[in-house]
Design an enzyme around this catalytic site. Structure first.
Site, PDB file in Angstrom:
ATOM      1  N   GLN A  40       1.473  45.959  43.938  1.00 21.99           N
ATOM      2  CA  GLN A  40       0.710  45.368  45.258  1.00 21.99           C
ATOM      3  C   GLN A  40       2.257  45.990  45.703  1.00 21.99           C
ATOM      4  OE1 GLN A  40       0.675  41.402  46.370  1.00 21.99           O
ATOM      5  NE2 GLN A  40      -1.807  41.965  46.267  1.00 21.99           N
ATOM      6  N   ASN A  65     -11.819  36.296  45.453  1.00 16.13           N
ATOM      7  CA  ASN A  65     -10.590  35.293  44.846  1.00 16.13           C
ATOM      8  C   ASN A  65     -10.263  34.156  45.698  1.00 16.13           C
ATOM      9  OD1 ASN A  65      -6.735  35.152  46.546  1.00 16.13           O
ATOM     10  ND2 ASN A  65      -7.435  35.336  44.304  1.00 16.13           N
ATOM     11  N   GLY A  66     -10.011  33.164  44.546  1.00 13.49           N
ATOM     12  CA  GLY A  66      -9.707  31.745  46.094  1.00 13.49           C
ATOM     13  C   GLY A  66     -10.323  30.668  44.747  1.00 13.49           C
ATOM     14  N   CYS A 103      -2.130  38.152  52.770  1.00 11.75           N
ATOM     15  CA  CYS A 103      -0.326  37.461  52.442  1.00 11.75           C
ATOM     16  C   CYS A 103      -0.439  36.415  54.435  1.00 11.75           C
ATOM     17  CB  CYS A 103       0.246  37.842  52.565  1.00 11.75           C
ATOM     18  SG  CYS A 103       1.932  36.899  52.577  1.00 11.75           S
ATOM     19  N   HIS A 142      -9.678  36.978  49.576  1.00 15.43           N
ATOM     20  CA  HIS A 142      -9.671  36.341  49.290  1.00 15.43           C
ATOM     21  C   HIS A 142     -10.782  35.120  50.351  1.00 15.43           C
ATOM     22  CE1 HIS A 142      -6.399  32.324  48.733  1.00 15.43           C
ATOM     23  NE2 HIS A 142      -7.632  32.156  49.473  1.00 15.43           N
ATOM     24  N   LYS A 165      -5.550  43.887  49.330  1.00 17.56           N
ATOM     25  CA  LYS A 165      -5.674  42.853  49.215  1.00 17.56           C
ATOM     26  C   LYS A 165      -6.497  42.401  50.627  1.00 17.56           C
ATOM     27  CE  LYS A 165      -5.157  38.020  47.619  1.00 17.56           C
ATOM     28  NZ  LYS A 165      -4.572  36.779  47.507  1.00 17.56           N
TER      29      LYS A 165
END
Length: 196
Positions: free
Chosen positions: A22, A158-159, A51, A127, A93
């Site tokens: 990544q 995700n999460g 992020c 996410h 992502k």
């Protein structure tokens, strides 16, 4: 980087397969250069567009590369170049985008996911939280499901996964192709072990 320097900075072994590296950053040429440095030793390259940490805000990467329509266009240009100039699959992502009032904008997020697919991205991890929730709070299962249904490439949810059962339920409820686990795995590295 030359292979010797890469070995000092990035080391792997045959058991690490499949292996996705990544990347974080917003400079197109630097990202391409880094990707080329590891292209021969990994199976895919991921660009993190989700992020929300302070360092990402300061460096204007991660979520801060996509938090406006203009920035999303620039990120799509970067991804299109990566997918056209590299021999490996490119993944990314993301997290749920906010509207101008700070509420989840699922329509914009789905449109962005479609644009990522059009740019050549092979897989999207989502996410299921907004920027301000970072790594806490409930994830938006309905929104992840809408993203899954808006594209034809695999989507990874995700999460919020703390147990194997959480992972299985998240896949079932969203229709995602898989689940990404971060905090839960750091807390319990054996989270996915079976008792069989």
């Amino acid at each position: 980087i030359n292979p010797k320097d890469r070995k000092n900075l990035f080391d792997t072994c045959p058991a690490d397969r499949p292996l996705i590296v990544q990347l974080n950053g917003n400079d197109e040429q630097e990202l391409l250069s880094c990707a080329r440095d590891v292209e021969s030793v990994v199976d895919a390259i991921d660009l993190n567009l989700g992020c929300t940490q302070h360092i990402a805000r300061r460096g204007q990467y991660g979520y801060f590369m996509v938090n406006t329509p203009e920035k999303r266009e620039k990120s799509l240009e970067i991804l299109a170049r990566l997918t056209s100039e590299l021999s490996l699959p490119i993944t990314t992502k993301i997290r749920l985008l906010d509207d101008k009032d700070g509420n989840p904008d699922i329509k914009a997020t789905c449109e962005f996911a479609k644009s990522l697919e059009k740019a050549g991205v092979s897989l999207i991890s989502v996410h299921g939280r907004q920027k301000q929730l970072n790594k806490s709070g409930d994830i938006d299962i309905t929104s992840i499901k809408e993203i899954v249904n808006s594209v034809s490439i695999p989507v990874i949810a995700n999460g919020g996964v703390r147990t194997k059962e959480d992972a299985e339920l998240l896949m079932k409820e969203t229709g995602a192709a898989g689940v990404m686990i971060g905090q839960g795995l750091l807390e319990n590295p054996w989270i996915l072990e079976t008792s069989e």
